[in-house]
Each structure stands twice: as C-alpha cells, then as structure tokens.
Design a protein around this motif. Sequence first.
Motif, PDB file in Angstrom:
ATOM      1  N   VAL A  77      -1.639   1.714  -1.446  1.00 48.00           N
ATOM      2  CA  VAL A  77      -1.624   0.262  -1.579  1.00 48.00           C
ATOM      3  C   VAL A  77      -1.517  -0.402  -0.209  1.00 48.00           C
ATOM      4  O   VAL A  77      -2.184  -1.399   0.058  1.00 48.00           O
ATOM      5  CB  VAL A  77      -0.453  -0.190  -2.477  1.00 48.00           C
ATOM      6  N   GLY A 116       9.097   1.421 -10.994  1.00 44.28           N
ATOM      7  CA  GLY A 116       8.355   1.565  -9.739  1.00 44.28           C
ATOM      8  C   GLY A 116       8.466   0.354  -8.830  1.00 44.28           C
ATOM      9  O   GLY A 116       8.575   0.484  -7.603  1.00 44.28           O
ATOM     10  N   ASN A 117       8.471  -0.837  -9.437  1.00 40.40           N
ATOM     11  CA  ASN A 117       8.522  -2.044  -8.606  1.00 40.40           C
ATOM     12  C   ASN A 117       9.918  -2.348  -8.066  1.00 40.40           C
ATOM     13  O   ASN A 117      10.108  -3.329  -7.353  1.00 40.40           O
ATOM     14  CB  ASN A 117       7.963  -3.256  -9.366  1.00 40.40           C
ATOM     15  N   THR A 162       1.325   6.573  -3.748  1.00 37.45           N
ATOM     16  CA  THR A 162       0.742   5.300  -4.182  1.00 37.45           C
ATOM     17  C   THR A 162       1.081   4.203  -3.174  1.00 37.45           C
ATOM     18  O   THR A 162       0.248   3.356  -2.853  1.00 37.45           O
ATOM     19  CB  THR A 162       1.261   4.924  -5.582  1.00 37.45           C
ATOM     20  N   ASN A 208       2.656   4.718 -15.284  1.00 36.64           N
ATOM     21  CA  ASN A 208       3.475   3.516 -15.259  1.00 36.64           C
ATOM     22  C   ASN A 208       4.194   3.367 -13.916  1.00 36.64           C
ATOM     23  O   ASN A 208       4.239   2.282 -13.332  1.00 36.64           O
ATOM     24  CB  ASN A 208       4.502   3.594 -16.402  1.00 36.64           C
ATOM     25  N   VAL A 209       4.731   4.484 -13.422  1.00 39.20           N
ATOM     26  CA  VAL A 209       5.415   4.457 -12.122  1.00 39.20           C
ATOM     27  C   VAL A 209       4.428   4.022 -11.030  1.00 39.20           C
ATOM     28  O   VAL A 209       4.741   3.162 -10.208  1.00 39.20           O
ATOM     29  CB  VAL A 209       6.026   5.834 -11.785  1.00 39.20           C
ATOM     30  N   ALA A 210       3.222   4.580 -11.047  1.00 39.97           N
ATOM     31  CA  ALA A 210       2.225   4.239 -10.023  1.00 39.97           C
ATOM     32  C   ALA A 210       1.881   2.757 -10.085  1.00 39.97           C
ATOM     33  O   ALA A 210       1.879   2.054  -9.068  1.00 39.97           O
ATOM     34  CB  ALA A 210       0.965   5.081 -10.209  1.00 39.97           C
ATOM     35  N   LYS A 238       3.515   0.206 -11.344  1.00 36.55           N
ATOM     36  CA  LYS A 238       4.606  -0.692 -10.955  1.00 36.55           C
ATOM     37  C   LYS A 238       4.954  -0.551  -9.475  1.00 36.55           C
ATOM     38  O   LYS A 238       5.377  -1.508  -8.838  1.00 36.55           O
ATOM     39  CB  LYS A 238       5.820  -0.442 -11.846  1.00 36.55           C
ATOM     40  N   THR A 239       4.770   0.662  -8.938  1.00 37.34           N
ATOM     41  CA  THR A 239       5.017   0.854  -7.513  1.00 37.34           C
ATOM     42  C   THR A 239       4.063  -0.007  -6.687  1.00 37.34           C
ATOM     43  O   THR A 239       4.459  -0.606  -5.683  1.00 37.34           O
ATOM     44  CB  THR A 239       4.853   2.341  -7.136  1.00 37.34           C
ATOM     45  N   MET A 240       2.816  -0.093  -7.147  1.00 38.46           N
ATOM     46  CA  MET A 240       1.840  -0.941  -6.450  1.00 38.46           C
ATOM     47  C   MET A 240       2.346  -2.372  -6.340  1.00 38.46           C
ATOM     48  O   MET A 240       2.262  -3.004  -5.302  1.00 38.46           O
ATOM     49  CB  MET A 240       0.530  -0.958  -7.228  1.00 38.46           C
ATOM     50  N   GLU A 241       2.853  -2.862  -7.458  1.00 44.10           N
ATOM     51  CA  GLU A 241       3.386  -4.221  -7.513  1.00 44.10           C
ATOM     52  C   GLU A 241       4.520  -4.375  -6.495  1.00 44.10           C
ATOM     53  O   GLU A 241       4.556  -5.343  -5.728  1.00 44.10           O
ATOM     54  CB  GLU A 241       3.928  -4.416  -8.935  1.00 44.10           C
ATOM     55  N   GLY A 242       5.420  -3.383  -6.452  1.00 43.52           N
ATOM     56  CA  GLY A 242       6.562  -3.440  -5.537  1.00 43.52           C
ATOM     57  C   GLY A 242       6.144  -3.423  -4.076  1.00 43.52           C
ATOM     58  O   GLY A 242       6.672  -4.184  -3.264  1.00 43.52           O
ATOM     59  N   VAL A 243       5.189  -2.565  -3.746  1.00 39.38           N
ATOM     60  CA  VAL A 243       4.747  -2.455  -2.352  1.00 39.38           C
ATOM     61  C   VAL A 243       4.036  -3.737  -1.923  1.00 39.38           C
ATOM     62  O   VAL A 243       4.241  -4.229  -0.809  1.00 39.38           O
ATOM     63  CB  VAL A 243       3.812  -1.249  -2.166  1.00 39.38           C
ATOM     64  N   ALA A 244       3.212  -4.277  -2.828  1.00 36.56           N
ATOM     65  CA  ALA A 244       2.512  -5.531  -2.505  1.00 36.56           C
ATOM     66  C   ALA A 244       3.538  -6.620  -2.197  1.00 36.56           C
ATOM     67  O   ALA A 244       3.397  -7.373  -1.227  1.00 36.56           O
ATOM     68  CB  ALA A 244       1.609  -5.938  -3.659  1.00 36.56           C
ATOM     69  N   ASN A 263      11.148  -0.528  -3.649  1.00 43.89           N
ATOM     70  CA  ASN A 263      11.127  -1.121  -2.308  1.00 43.89           C
ATOM     71  C   ASN A 263      11.873  -2.444  -2.188  1.00 43.89           C
ATOM     72  O   ASN A 263      11.762  -3.129  -1.182  1.00 43.89           O
ATOM     73  CB  ASN A 263       9.676  -1.361  -1.871  1.00 43.89           C
ATOM     74  N   VAL A 283       3.923  10.881  -6.809  1.00 48.13           N
ATOM     75  CA  VAL A 283       2.917   9.862  -7.151  1.00 48.13           C
ATOM     76  C   VAL A 283       3.341   8.513  -6.566  1.00 48.13           C
ATOM     77  O   VAL A 283       2.540   7.807  -5.947  1.00 48.13           O
ATOM     78  CB  VAL A 283       2.720   9.775  -8.680  1.00 48.13           C
ATOM     79  N   ALA A 329       3.943   8.894 -15.172  1.00 44.40           N
ATOM     80  CA  ALA A 329       3.470   8.763 -13.783  1.00 44.40           C
ATOM     81  C   ALA A 329       2.560   7.545 -13.634  1.00 44.40           C
ATOM     82  O   ALA A 329       2.602   6.843 -12.618  1.00 44.40           O
ATOM     83  CB  ALA A 329       2.745  10.035 -13.355  1.00 44.40           C
ATOM     84  N   ALA A 356       6.580  12.368 -10.548  1.00 41.71           N
ATOM     85  CA  ALA A 356       6.549  10.903 -10.454  1.00 41.71           C
ATOM     86  C   ALA A 356       6.930  10.451  -9.039  1.00 41.71           C
ATOM     87  O   ALA A 356       6.361   9.496  -8.508  1.00 41.71           O
ATOM     88  CB  ALA A 356       7.488  10.288 -11.482  1.00 41.71           C
ATOM     89  N   ILE A 413      -4.247  -3.061   1.138  1.00 42.52           N
ATOM     90  CA  ILE A 413      -3.902  -4.423   1.566  1.00 42.52           C
ATOM     91  C   ILE A 413      -4.319  -4.660   3.015  1.00 42.52           C
ATOM     92  O   ILE A 413      -4.977  -5.666   3.322  1.00 42.52           O
ATOM     93  CB  ILE A 413      -2.394  -4.691   1.362  1.00 42.52           C
TER      94      ILE A 413
END
Lengths: 333, 333
Positions: free
Chosen positions: B234, B206-207, B230, A225-227, A229-235, B210, B226, A223, B223, B238
Amino acid sequence: MRKIAIDIMGGDNAPAEILAGALSFAKDNPEVKLYLVGLEENFKDIDIPSNCEKVITNDFLPMDIKPTEAVRRRNSTMYLSCKLVKDGIADGVVSAGNTGALLACATFVVGRIKGIDRPTLAVPIPSSNGFCVMADAGANIDVKPSNLLQFGIMAVEYAKILGKENPKIGLLNVGTEDNKGTEREKEAFAMLKNVFKDQFIGNIEGNDINTGKVDVVIADGFAGNVAMKTMEGVAKLITGLIKNETKKNIVSILGALLMKPVFNKLKEKVDPRKYGGTFFIGVKGVVVKAHGNSDRIAIYNALKVASKGIEEELPEKIRGAIENVWNSRNSRN
Amino acid sequence: MRKIAIDIMGGDNAPAEILAGALSFAKDNPEVKLYLVGLEENFKDIDIPSNCEKVITNDFLPMDIKPTEAVRRRNSTMYLSCKLVKDGIADGVVSAGNTGALLACATFVVGRIKGIDRPTLAVPIPSSNGFCVMADAGANIDVKPSNLLQFGIMAVEYAKILGKENPKIGLLNVGTEDNKGTEREKEAFAMLKNVFKDQFIGNIEGNDINTGKVDVVIADGFAGNVAMKTMEGVAKLITGLIKNETKKNIVSILGALLMKPVFNKLKEKVDPRKYGGTFFIGVKGVVVKAHGNSDRIAIYNALKVASKGIEEELPEKIRGAIENVWNSRNSRN
C-alpha cells in the motif's frame, strides 16, 4: 424492470440516512423499483415515489445480532428483504446491517447456488492498474481448499463484470513459491492450477495485492479481512504523517496547496467506498452489503452496485461458471 | 565484549555486500568482536581487522534451501554461525539467508528457551506513535493458542527493550468484539486476558495496527506476514500514485519540490528497513534475520540490532518473563 429490496432499519445511521439514500436513488432511477422494508413509523410524513413500495413489519435486527438469531427473526426488516428475493419479488437486496447476519440471511433465506458451499464477500481493492477483486474479504474465516477454489470461480466472474476480460488470479500466501503455506494453501494451489491453468499465476504475497500483478486475489476470510483493513490503516497513517509534517512549515503548506489536485485524485483512487457496497456472491440473487456506517451517499452507491449486479446477471454467471467447472471435471473422469 | 557471528554466504548479495557491511561495522565498533563465517575464497585479498576473526568452512546454503535440509548441512556457513552461539563462543548471529532455514537452525542448533514451543519472528512496524512490535510476522504459519500467548510474552519484552514501558497488547483478529475469530483466537483471547489482565486490550483489526492503539500486535504468522507485506504494498501504491499524478502538472511538480522535506520524513518514518534486521526471539542467543536482499548498509544495521539485543540481554529477559508466567500459574494452582 430491476427490483431491489432495501433494509431501512439496517446500519448505524438507520433509518434516516438509509431512507434518504433510497429515495434519492429512486428519484434518479425511475426504471428501478425499490421495496422499502421498514417499520410503520419510518415512513411517517414521507412521500413515497411511484417506483417505490413500502413493506411494513414490526421487527428489526440490532447491529450486534448473532447470525444464528438473525435467521430465526423472520419478521425483521433484513430477513424480509431477503425473503422478497427468495420469493422472486425482488432481484436483489441491499442492507447496511450486521455482516454475519446478512451473510446468514443470504445463505439460508435467499439460498446458495448449487455447487457453492460458502457464499463469499468479494471486494474490489485499489491497485496500480485500477483494482483487483479480493475474495474472501471476511465472511468465511475458517475455510477448506475447495472453498478457496469456489471463491476464485466467483471472484473471476465478478472481475469480468467490472471490466477485466481475462482476469489473472493469485492465491494470497506467505511466499510466492509453489509449496508455500499450510496444507490448505498447498491443496488449494493444486485445485486452482487444475481449473484455471495459466490464468492462475500462483501464490502472491501481501505486497503484490495492489501492484496490478493480479486481478483476483483469493484468500481465506481471516487473512483477506486483515489485508483489507490493514490497507485502510496504512493509508490513514501515511496521510496523517503527511498532514502533520506539512503543518510544521509554511513552505510545505504552500507546497501542499499546489499539490491539492494530486491529493484529491489520490483520495478518490484509494477510497474503498467508491464502490459503495460489496456483493455476497454465491447466492441465488444479488445481495449487497453496505458499510455499517453508511450515510445516504453510500446507500445510493450500494443501490447502484446492486442494480449493476442485476443488470449484469451476476448470480446467473456464477451458476454458469460453477457448472462449467463441474462439467469439465466430470467429462475428464 | 559482545561477540557476533555473521553468515558471509547468506543473502542475495552474498558474499560481497555481507562482507563489506561486516567490515564497516567492525571498523566503527571496535568493542564488538565479529566471527566472519565464510568460504576460504571470500577472504582473498581482504584485510581482516583485529576485532574480526575468520571461520572457514566449505559449504553454504542456497536461498531456496528447505529447513529440514538446512539443519542437516552441518558445515554450512549458516549452521556454523549458529553453532558458535550454541557453543558460547558468540553471543549472537546475523544472517540474510533463507528465513525458514535460519529459523530451523536457531531452533535446533542455538536451541529454544525452556517454556517456549516456537520461537517467533518479531518485527517493529511503523505506527502513528512511533512503532509497534508484531509477532509472529511469518515464521510460524500454523499455530496453537498457546503459541500466540508465548508470542505475546516475547514481543512484550522486545517492545520494552525498544522503549515502551508498559506495552499495550492486541490480538489481530477480524473484529474487535471479544468472541471474534476462529476457536484458536477465542482460546488465545482467554489465555492472554488471564496472563496480561488490563495490559491486554483485546482484539484489534488490521486498521488498528498502525494507529498507536497498541504497542504489541499478536498474530499467527500467516495473517501477520500478510499484514506486514500488505503495508509495504500500500505504501508503494500511494507513493506511486502521488508521483504519477504530480508529473502531469507543472504546478504539482513545484508543490512536490516544496514538500520534499515532508516526503523525506515520511519515507524515513515508514521505511521498514530502518531497524535493519529482525530478531528470532525465544532461542538461547540473539539471532537476527536480515532481509534476503540486504546490501552493506542493511547488514551494518542488522549487526547494530544484534549488538543491541546482546547488550540488552534479550534472551535472558525472555527467559525471566516466561518463568514469571509459569511461576504465577503454579502458585495459583
């Protein structure tokens, strides 16, 4: 004198960028000694500064190496870099090589601190009050409640080094109520409460990670790692949408020009690479994992991170914190 | 005529906002019949339109109800709303009550579709090519590989209804290589490949959620939850940073004014509430969970979602898809 071993052959941009970052760091930090662990050919026509020393070998690990194989290839640049720490020659190691391989070498070559079952990958994450430390961020994807407790103990010491005086701790979960999650989270919750008392604020959700509600986020590596990397994707999604929408209209383009300092500041604040490298915590030395695609600047920053970890005596602090928890448990029994 | 039961006492803003949303929807959609399931007192001095029918009871579930208790309180507004679907009186149900309670009532009162072990919470997530459907988003936090396969089969049908013709499927994991994850992910990977062939593009991180790389994200509910939350965190971080930095400088404020249409578009695109409510898929009727803090607009949108699910015959499509998978398996044996 701080001494750091660097794996010249680890990373997508090895050896050129790794070596360039190392030499640049050595030049700016004459008080640090670097062991450049590489192949003979890496150093051809290269002037080695006086605070650097070549360590020549004949093997290196490919980026898709399996952890089990990594600990068998004892002549690899990564293995030898870790061996220098094990033998007390270096205080820390930096590698941009395969994550699992470095974790395996850190665990089995450098060696675990007594009381730590699983070393953790602890990562500072941008949040509205600066940052929080997330552990585990992907090194351990199948964990027990006791591992989660240990991640917490380690991440708290790391957060303190980064400037959080009395870090607030949260357990990443699917709800904030005390009884949320699987049996694993429920057991970890009780253990964390027992050790950290009010410093442990309880369960948090994904949307609490970046709000400044906590300074330490404890997560299983899956979880976590998913969180992260998800941040990176959303940004990326958000900045991409802003760019695309802006382009459609001359007024927006003008607005974006006027807002450029704001966007630069934003980029700086949410850039996960600003810390350069991340610690594998829980081993008897400072081990820093640099991103696989690190360029010379990232390597420079990763060396800075390692140097800071050595200066602050991170491994000794972890050892002390773990001992404290064990002693206070035993004294109660 | 589409018929929807709505739980007037479910949600943080029940009953006033729920009732207001329902009445407003009923007015705009005379071709839909609503069963307003509430307490006698909810309807005092309220004019009930001709396409609405009151269903009066004397119990309702608090927001912190346990799922096991929810299925025992057979006179609650939530239970009765689901019972109307079970009895064929309504085609669907909308509730903003406790998620676990609604999942329990959906599963045990409305009843599972044959071949589905665990109904799933499937959520459309903003992505750079519009959206992707994530299942499971938090209903099932402890799952088996076969559950993950079933989540995929259900989410694909949902994505089709939302307009994706041949949805590409990814399994949420900690790396993109085929052998990543725990034993659960490894087994699920093989099952998904077997059923979906090239439609299954493999593991994603995760990245990738999106980026438009996939139309369907399969995840365990832990996951998945989460990741979803997340994203929310984010996005808030932002937008908060942009606002704070902008305020510091008159030039940036002017820039932000010029960029207002861009920010509005962004807000619209990444607002997770634009779909109003999310389906519990895998049961013999349309069950829509509205957010716990839904206001009248959110309830209006949730009823729209339910109406669409009924119109598109979502439960029948899931039944057909599951049967196809079973038949093609049996014909191979």
